[in-house]
Design a protein around this motif. Structure first.
Motif, PDB file in Angstrom:
ATOM      1  N   LEU A 100      -3.142  -0.064  -0.934  1.00  0.00           N
ATOM      2  CA  LEU A 100      -4.198   1.128  -2.051  1.00  0.00           C
ATOM      3  C   LEU A 100      -5.256   0.055  -2.920  1.00  0.00           C
ATOM      4  N   HIS A 101      -4.943  -0.604  -3.420  1.00  0.00           N
ATOM      5  CA  HIS A 101      -5.853  -2.038  -3.897  1.00  0.00           C
ATOM      6  C   HIS A 101      -7.104  -3.010  -2.993  1.00  0.00           C
ATOM      7  N   ARG A 102      -7.065  -2.503  -2.033  1.00  0.00           N
ATOM      8  CA  ARG A 102      -7.896  -2.605  -1.408  1.00  0.00           C
ATOM      9  C   ARG A 102      -8.826  -1.469  -0.180  1.00  0.00           C
ATOM     10  N   THR A 103      -7.957  -0.239  -0.179  1.00  0.00           N
ATOM     11  CA  THR A 103      -8.638   0.840  -0.071  1.00  0.00           C
ATOM     12  C   THR A 103      -9.616   1.741  -1.190  1.00  0.00           C
ATOM     13  N   LEU A 104      -8.909   1.579  -2.273  1.00  0.00           N
ATOM     14  CA  LEU A 104      -9.507   2.261  -3.530  1.00  0.00           C
ATOM     15  C   LEU A 104     -10.473   1.473  -4.381  1.00  0.00           C
ATOM     16  N   GLU A 105     -10.242   0.092  -3.490  1.00  0.00           N
ATOM     17  CA  GLU A 105     -11.473  -0.841  -4.429  1.00  0.00           C
ATOM     18  C   GLU A 105     -11.561  -0.966  -5.616  1.00  0.00           C
ATOM     19  N   VAL A 106     -10.039  -1.294  -6.444  1.00  0.00           N
ATOM     20  CA  VAL A 106      -9.413  -1.353  -7.580  1.00  0.00           C
ATOM     21  C   VAL A 106      -8.715  -2.567  -7.673  1.00  0.00           C
ATOM     22  N   ASP A 107      -8.373  -3.407  -9.198  1.00  0.00           N
ATOM     23  CA  ASP A 107      -7.681  -4.116  -9.050  1.00  0.00           C
ATOM     24  C   ASP A 107      -6.181  -4.315  -8.497  1.00  0.00           C
ATOM     25  N   TYR A 108      -5.685  -5.299  -8.184  1.00  0.00           N
ATOM     26  CA  TYR A 108      -3.776  -4.844  -7.697  1.00  0.00           C
ATOM     27  C   TYR A 108      -3.213  -4.182  -8.880  1.00  0.00           C
ATOM     28  N   LYS A 109      -2.775  -5.160  -9.985  1.00  0.00           N
ATOM     29  CA  LYS A 109      -1.973  -4.347 -11.094  1.00  0.00           C
ATOM     30  C   LYS A 109      -2.768  -2.870 -11.863  1.00  0.00           C
ATOM     31  N   SER A 110      -3.987  -2.635 -11.516  1.00  0.00           N
ATOM     32  CA  SER A 110      -3.496  -1.293 -11.571  1.00  0.00           C
ATOM     33  C   SER A 110      -3.823   0.708 -10.633  1.00  0.00           C
ATOM     34  N   ALA A 111      -3.909  -0.756  -8.794  1.00  0.00           N
ATOM     35  CA  ALA A 111      -2.973  -0.051  -8.125  1.00  0.00           C
ATOM     36  C   ALA A 111      -1.507   0.318  -8.050  1.00  0.00           C
ATOM     37  N   TRP A 112      -0.798  -1.642  -8.454  1.00  0.00           N
ATOM     38  CA  TRP A 112       0.513  -1.159  -8.440  1.00  0.00           C
ATOM     39  C   TRP A 112       0.870  -0.174  -9.500  1.00  0.00           C
ATOM     40  N   PHE A 113       0.238  -0.100 -11.047  1.00  0.00           N
ATOM     41  CA  PHE A 113       1.353   0.823 -11.952  1.00  0.00           C
ATOM     42  C   PHE A 113       0.517   2.468 -11.493  1.00  0.00           C
ATOM     43  N   LEU A 114      -0.457   2.551 -10.680  1.00  0.00           N
ATOM     44  CA  LEU A 114      -0.764   3.753 -10.411  1.00  0.00           C
ATOM     45  C   LEU A 114       0.289   4.442  -9.189  1.00  0.00           C
ATOM     46  N   ALA A 115       0.244   4.000  -8.568  1.00  0.00           N
ATOM     47  CA  ALA A 115       2.007   3.925  -7.492  1.00  0.00           C
ATOM     48  C   ALA A 115       2.906   4.328  -7.715  1.00  0.00           C
ATOM     49  N   HIS A 116       3.314   3.889  -9.296  1.00  0.00           N
ATOM     50  CA  HIS A 116       4.155   4.185  -9.661  1.00  0.00           C
ATOM     51  C   HIS A 116       4.151   5.297 -10.308  1.00  0.00           C
ATOM     52  N   ARG A 117       2.814   5.272 -11.238  1.00  0.00           N
ATOM     53  CA  ARG A 117       2.286   6.377 -11.715  1.00  0.00           C
ATOM     54  C   ARG A 117       3.336   8.063 -10.910  1.00  0.00           C
ATOM     55  N   ILE A 118       2.744   7.935  -9.661  1.00  0.00           N
ATOM     56  CA  ILE A 118       2.929   8.425  -8.569  1.00  0.00           C
ATOM     57  C   ILE A 118       3.727   8.601  -7.817  1.00  0.00           C
ATOM     58  N   ARG A 119       4.839   8.165  -8.155  1.00  0.00           N
ATOM     59  CA  ARG A 119       6.347   7.883  -8.204  1.00  0.00           C
ATOM     60  C   ARG A 119       7.202   9.002  -8.957  1.00  0.00           C
ATOM     61  N   GLU A 120       6.459   8.332 -10.504  1.00  0.00           N
ATOM     62  CA  GLU A 120       6.903   9.333 -11.714  1.00  0.00           C
ATOM     63  C   GLU A 120       6.942  11.052 -11.492  1.00  0.00           C
ATOM     64  N   ALA A 121       5.893  11.493 -10.769  1.00  0.00           N
ATOM     65  CA  ALA A 121       5.571  11.990 -10.327  1.00  0.00           C
ATOM     66  C   ALA A 121       6.540  12.935  -9.396  1.00  0.00           C
TER      67      ALA A 121
END
Length: 278
Positions: free
Chosen positions: A61-82
């Motif tokens: 996700l970090h590579r595809t979206l071109e965002v920071d790794y920590k941001s990608a990790w947290f975003l993935a957990h937000r989606i899992r929560e959804a």
């Protein structure tokens, strides 16, 4: 509308109700609230996580979206929560079959590996309704007293239950329409009955575990104990909304987005046990 600094910001609104007068965006009141990643990238992440059968790592996700790794990790957990479903109707019912099995994944925190057995690993119990949904639970133990409350809360009494011959399932037959077992120790994996439409087996739930373990070991590689419940919610969601049930990638993504409302996950809460290396 202009923000507080006076710059025009598309998507920014203001509440004019008495006592409020606050600015807001569509992310307020959702699991994406306070996220600094552009909305179109978060929506892209939802689609990627929903359309990847075995998941997608935070590094990808970090590579595809071109965002920071920590941001990608947290975003993935937000989606899992959804993806996590709070209230669910009982599985099975009259004529329904639910397969129940357990597995072990990863390592428990601060528990040394014994010479024999799997006590040092995380324990997972999964219920899979044939032709239907899956529900998985991170368990503290594998005794009858651990299993039965989960099964009672999630399976209708009129259901036929299929398990292996583990002692933890001995009491299941006392409360349900039927409890049929498979003896894996004798290399028995399926057994036909007088009803040609009914086969005693746990192959369906083991198929779920096949996808789950390939994702956890091949894509995510490591998951700390405190995060396991969110990864289980992710795999349950994709399995319960699969193509065979008439849910394609687009519909699955829309359903995940419907789950973002009314939930909140902060970085501190997600990261307090240590980040998953995925």
């Amino acid at each position: 509308m202009k923000d507080k600094a006076g710059s025009v910001r598309p998507g920014l609104w203001k509440c004019y109700s008495k006592g409020c007068r606050k600015q807001f965006t569509v992310k307020v009141g959702t699991v994406f609230e306070s996220a600094h990643i552009p909305l179109h990238k978060m929506l892209q992440a939802v689609h990627l996580l929903c359309s990847s059968k075995k998941g997608i790592s935070a590094h990808q996700l970090h590579r595809t979206l071109e965002v920071d790794y920590k941001s990608a990790w947290f975003l993935a957990h937000r989606i899992r929560e959804a993806m996590r479903t709070v209230s669910l109707a009982p599985m099975g019912g009259t004529g329904g079959v639910v397969e129940v099995d357990e597995t072990y994944i990863g390592r428990r925190q601060d528990v040394p590996a014994p010479r024999r057995g799997n006590y040092h690993k995380n324990m997972v119990l999964t219920l899979v309704e044939r032709g239907g949904t899956a529900r998985s639970f991170h368990m503290d133990g594998m005794a009858i007293s651990d299993f039965m409350p989960i099964i009672r809360a999630n399976v209708a009494k009129e259901t036929r239950i299929n398990t292996d011959e583990a002692k933890s399932y001995y009491d299941v037959g006392k409360e349900y329409a039927a409890h049929d077992t498979i003896n894996h120790a004798r290399e028995e994996y399926a057994r036909r009955t007088s009803d040609p439409a009914y086969v005693i087996t746990t192959n369906t739930v083991e198929g779920y575990y096949s996808i789950f373990k390939r994702g956890m070991k091949g894509v995510y590689q490591h998951c700390s104990e405190k995060h396991l419940h969110r990864y289980l919610a992710e795999f349950d969601f994709r399995y319960s909304n699969r193509v065979r049930l008439g849910v394609d990638d687009e519909a699955r993504s829309v359903k995940a987005l419907q789950g973002v409302v009314g939930k909140r996950l902060t970085y501190r809460a997600a990261d307090r046990s240590g980040a998953a290396k995925a």
